[in-house]
Design a protein around this motif. Sequence first.
Motif, mmCIF file in Angstrom:
data_model
loop_
_atom_site.group_PDB
_atom_site.id
_atom_site.type_symbol
_atom_site.label_atom_id
_atom_site.label_comp_id
_atom_site.label_asym_id
_atom_site.label_seq_id
_atom_site.Cartn_x
_atom_site.Cartn_y
_atom_site.Cartn_z
ATOM 1 N N VAL A 36 0.858 -1.180 0.000
ATOM 2 C CA VAL A 36 0.000 0.000 0.000
ATOM 3 C C VAL A 36 0.895 1.231 0.000
ATOM 4 O O VAL A 36 1.906 1.284 0.707
ATOM 5 N N GLY A 37 0.552 2.216 -0.830
ATOM 6 C CA GLY A 37 1.341 3.441 -0.879
ATOM 7 C C GLY A 37 1.231 4.135 -2.219
ATOM 8 O O GLY A 37 0.445 3.735 -3.081
ATOM 9 N N LYS A 38 2.042 5.187 -2.377
ATOM 10 C CA LYS A 38 2.050 5.997 -3.593
ATOM 11 C C LYS A 38 3.290 5.666 -4.401
ATOM 12 O O LYS A 38 4.394 5.579 -3.851
ATOM 13 N N TYR A 39 3.117 5.536 -5.737
ATOM 14 C CA TYR A 39 4.201 5.183 -6.639
ATOM 15 C C TYR A 39 4.186 6.119 -7.838
ATOM 16 O O TYR A 39 3.162 6.236 -8.515
ATOM 17 N N VAL A 50 -1.785 2.501 -4.298
ATOM 18 C CA VAL A 50 -2.238 1.161 -3.959
ATOM 19 C C VAL A 50 -2.979 1.268 -2.638
ATOM 20 O O VAL A 50 -2.461 1.819 -1.665
ATOM 21 N N GLN A 51 -4.201 0.741 -2.622
ATOM 22 C CA GLN A 51 -5.077 0.857 -1.453
ATOM 23 C C GLN A 51 -5.603 -0.522 -1.049
ATOM 24 O O GLN A 51 -5.820 -1.375 -1.912
ATOM 25 N N HIS A 69 -7.660 15.629 -12.887
ATOM 26 C CA HIS A 69 -7.142 14.281 -13.082
ATOM 27 C C HIS A 69 -8.195 13.346 -13.676
ATOM 28 O O HIS A 69 -9.386 13.502 -13.441
ATOM 29 N N ILE A 70 -7.690 12.370 -14.400
ATOM 30 C CA ILE A 70 -8.450 11.202 -14.828
ATOM 31 C C ILE A 70 -8.079 10.106 -13.836
ATOM 32 O O ILE A 70 -6.918 9.993 -13.434
ATOM 33 N N ASP A 71 -9.043 9.308 -13.417
ATOM 34 C CA ASP A 71 -8.782 8.149 -12.558
ATOM 35 C C ASP A 71 -8.867 6.879 -13.379
ATOM 36 O O ASP A 71 -9.824 6.698 -14.139
ATOM 37 N N ILE A 72 -7.890 5.995 -13.182
ATOM 38 C CA ILE A 72 -8.051 4.600 -13.580
ATOM 39 C C ILE A 72 -8.112 3.824 -12.278
ATOM 40 O O ILE A 72 -7.181 3.879 -11.475
ATOM 41 N N GLN A 73 -9.212 3.140 -12.041
ATOM 42 C CA GLN A 73 -9.369 2.338 -10.836
ATOM 43 C C GLN A 73 -9.376 0.869 -11.250
ATOM 44 O O GLN A 73 -10.257 0.428 -11.993
ATOM 45 N N TYR A 74 -8.359 0.148 -10.785
ATOM 46 C CA TYR A 74 -8.138 -1.244 -11.164
ATOM 47 C C TYR A 74 -8.214 -2.140 -9.922
ATOM 48 O O TYR A 74 -7.482 -1.919 -8.952
ATOM 49 N N VAL A 75 -9.083 -3.131 -9.950
ATOM 50 C CA VAL A 75 -9.226 -4.040 -8.815
ATOM 51 C C VAL A 75 -8.173 -5.144 -8.915
ATOM 52 O O VAL A 75 -8.187 -5.948 -9.847
ATOM 53 N N LYS A 141 -6.904 -2.365 -4.361
ATOM 54 C CA LYS A 141 -7.156 -1.646 -5.605
ATOM 55 C C LYS A 141 -6.010 -0.684 -5.905
ATOM 56 O O LYS A 141 -5.382 -0.147 -5.002
ATOM 57 N N LEU A 142 -5.791 -0.476 -7.181
ATOM 58 C CA LEU A 142 -4.831 0.515 -7.660
ATOM 59 C C LEU A 142 -5.627 1.662 -8.278
ATOM 60 O O LEU A 142 -6.491 1.418 -9.137
ATOM 61 N N VAL A 143 -5.357 2.869 -7.837
ATOM 62 C CA VAL A 143 -5.944 4.057 -8.455
ATOM 63 C C VAL A 143 -4.798 4.823 -9.086
ATOM 64 O O VAL A 143 -3.868 5.247 -8.392
ATOM 65 N N VAL A 144 -4.844 4.973 -10.398
ATOM 66 C CA VAL A 144 -3.839 5.765 -11.099
ATOM 67 C C VAL A 144 -4.438 7.129 -11.386
ATOM 68 O O VAL A 144 -5.527 7.226 -11.956
#
Length: 148
Positions: A36-39, A50-51, A69-75, A141-144
């Motif tokens: 979990v964290g910011k990359y 990463v959440q 921003h645009i979000d990409i939310q990936y499970v 989940k990953l949020v870009v």
Amino acid sequence: MIIDKIENSQLYAGVSERIAKAFAYINSTDLLNTEVGKYEIDGENVFALVQEYNTKNLEDCKLESHFEHIDIQYVISGTENMGVSILSKQIPHTVNNEKDVAFYKNDSTLFELTEGMFAVFFPDDLHCPCIKNGENSKVKKLVVKIRI
């Protein structure tokens, strides 16, 4: 708004160079074992969060949009429901420009986002993540975040 499986991500890489970088990161990273964290992917223009969390009741989740921003939310793992709506005449009840978020009355349509699926939300796409699908469950989940 785009909702699809990650194996189809190449279909959307042509939308913008930054979206292509985001999908390249998703497809080349061992996200199941990423902490979990910011990359950073491309400095502050494209970065990943990463959440891990437990899904919540609908009434405890917030319908939101972003301006910059645009979000990409990936499970990565788990399943959640997500509310979606198109921004038209809704007026936000809360705006935080510093955090690039506005919140709205939650009037949305639910869809299920399962492991290996993603959703792309543009500024006119309202989204309400983290909603339980039946029982509360753990989701990774990953949020870009992609700067426009």
